[in-house]
Motif scaffolding. Sequence first.
Motif, mmCIF file in Angstrom:
data_model
loop_
_atom_site.group_PDB
_atom_site.id
_atom_site.type_symbol
_atom_site.label_atom_id
_atom_site.label_comp_id
_atom_site.label_asym_id
_atom_site.label_seq_id
_atom_site.Cartn_x
_atom_site.Cartn_y
_atom_site.Cartn_z
ATOM 1 N N ARG A 48 0.855 -1.187 0.000
ATOM 2 C CA ARG A 48 0.000 0.000 0.000
ATOM 3 C C ARG A 48 0.891 1.237 0.000
ATOM 4 N N THR A 49 0.560 2.215 -0.848
ATOM 5 C CA THR A 49 1.339 3.449 -0.901
ATOM 6 C C THR A 49 0.749 4.471 0.074
ATOM 7 N N ALA A 50 1.476 5.549 0.296
ATOM 8 C CA ALA A 50 0.996 6.617 1.177
ATOM 9 C C ALA A 50 -0.284 7.251 0.629
ATOM 10 N N GLU A 51 -0.476 7.196 -0.700
ATOM 11 C CA GLU A 51 -1.687 7.747 -1.315
ATOM 12 C C GLU A 51 -2.876 6.804 -1.212
ATOM 13 N N GLY A 52 -2.674 5.618 -0.638
ATOM 14 C CA GLY A 52 -3.757 4.654 -0.471
ATOM 15 C C GLY A 52 -3.935 3.694 -1.624
ATOM 16 N N ILE A 53 -3.029 3.716 -2.600
ATOM 17 C CA ILE A 53 -3.103 2.764 -3.713
ATOM 18 C C ILE A 53 -2.608 1.416 -3.216
ATOM 19 N N GLU A 54 -3.406 0.385 -3.468
ATOM 20 C CA GLU A 54 -3.051 -0.963 -3.020
ATOM 21 C C GLU A 54 -2.750 -1.851 -4.211
ATOM 22 N N GLY A 55 -1.940 -2.862 -3.967
ATOM 23 C CA GLY A 55 -1.610 -3.807 -5.015
ATOM 24 C C GLY A 55 -1.063 -5.087 -4.443
ATOM 25 N N GLU A 56 -0.728 -5.989 -5.346
ATOM 26 C CA GLU A 56 -0.228 -7.309 -4.985
ATOM 27 C C GLU A 56 0.912 -7.678 -5.919
ATOM 28 N N VAL A 57 1.915 -8.351 -5.392
ATOM 29 C CA VAL A 57 3.030 -8.814 -6.205
ATOM 30 C C VAL A 57 2.584 -10.063 -6.954
ATOM 31 N N ARG A 58 2.740 -10.043 -8.263
ATOM 32 C CA ARG A 58 2.355 -11.182 -9.105
ATOM 33 C C ARG A 58 3.560 -11.999 -9.542
ATOM 34 N N GLY A 59 4.722 -11.369 -9.600
ATOM 35 C CA GLY A 59 5.934 -12.077 -9.991
ATOM 36 C C GLY A 59 7.141 -11.201 -9.709
ATOM 37 N N TYR A 60 8.285 -11.850 -9.452
ATOM 38 C CA TYR A 60 9.508 -11.109 -9.126
ATOM 39 C C TYR A 60 10.714 -11.924 -9.539
ATOM 40 N N ARG A 61 11.643 -11.292 -10.228
ATOM 41 C CA ARG A 61 12.946 -11.875 -10.538
ATOM 42 C C ARG A 61 13.967 -10.806 -10.202
ATOM 43 N N ALA A 62 14.759 -11.029 -9.168
ATOM 44 C CA ALA A 62 15.659 -10.030 -8.599
ATOM 45 C C ALA A 62 16.450 -9.260 -9.651
ATOM 46 N N GLY A 63 16.294 -7.915 -9.629
ATOM 47 C CA GLY A 63 17.055 -7.036 -10.502
ATOM 48 C C GLY A 63 16.710 -7.120 -11.970
ATOM 49 N N GLU A 64 15.726 -7.951 -12.338
ATOM 50 C CA GLU A 64 15.377 -8.123 -13.744
ATOM 51 C C GLU A 64 13.940 -7.745 -14.056
ATOM 52 N N ARG A 65 13.003 -8.197 -13.214
ATOM 53 C CA ARG A 65 11.600 -7.975 -13.539
ATOM 54 C C ARG A 65 10.743 -8.068 -12.282
ATOM 55 N N ILE A 66 9.726 -7.216 -12.257
ATOM 56 C CA ILE A 66 8.709 -7.311 -11.226
ATOM 57 C C ILE A 66 7.363 -7.034 -11.878
ATOM 58 N N ARG A 67 6.361 -7.767 -11.441
ATOM 59 C CA ARG A 67 5.005 -7.618 -11.950
ATOM 60 C C ARG A 67 4.092 -7.474 -10.742
ATOM 61 N N VAL A 68 3.358 -6.367 -10.688
ATOM 62 C CA VAL A 68 2.477 -6.082 -9.557
ATOM 63 C C VAL A 68 1.144 -5.540 -10.066
ATOM 64 N N THR A 69 0.115 -5.743 -9.277
ATOM 65 C CA THR A 69 -1.116 -5.022 -9.558
ATOM 66 C C THR A 69 -0.967 -3.659 -8.914
ATOM 67 N N ARG A 70 -1.660 -2.700 -9.476
ATOM 68 C CA ARG A 70 -1.676 -1.333 -8.941
ATOM 69 C C ARG A 70 -3.115 -0.876 -9.064
ATOM 70 N N GLY A 71 -3.871 -1.044 -8.000
ATOM 71 C CA GLY A 71 -5.306 -0.824 -8.096
ATOM 72 C C GLY A 71 -5.888 -1.872 -9.030
#
Length: 122
Positions: A48-71
């Motif tokens: 959750r960000t300070a502005e109240g935007i919530e999301g979830e991590v969908r995938g992560y590869r260190a230093g290469e890629r990240i996939r998240v929901t954002r609202g």
Amino acid sequence: MRFPWLFGRPAGADRGRAAQPSGGRQEGLALWLGAGAALPIERGASYRTAEGIEGEVRGYRAGERIRVTRGATTVQVTVSPAAGGTKAGLRFQEEHLSSAEERERRRAHGKGVLDEVARRLG
């Protein structure tokens, strides 16, 4: 070339804990997600960000890629090495945008983030 500060976690960091980055990592997260984001790397973990935007991590590869929901949208940030290993490409992709206006607003945001990353890398 990798950008661990952009993803909020250095490569090899413990999984399952929210990033509590300082300095450059916190600034990198704030650039693309918004202020106050503590980004976990465990798939399915929420943030959750300070502005109240919530999301979830969908995938992560260190230093290469990240996939998240954002609202209601899904954002993927990818770093791809260029030939020679001294440069890299940084790409933002956002899916499930609700309108042309939202697409343009998010495109402008992504361009601003990329411009700021380029400026910081000098």
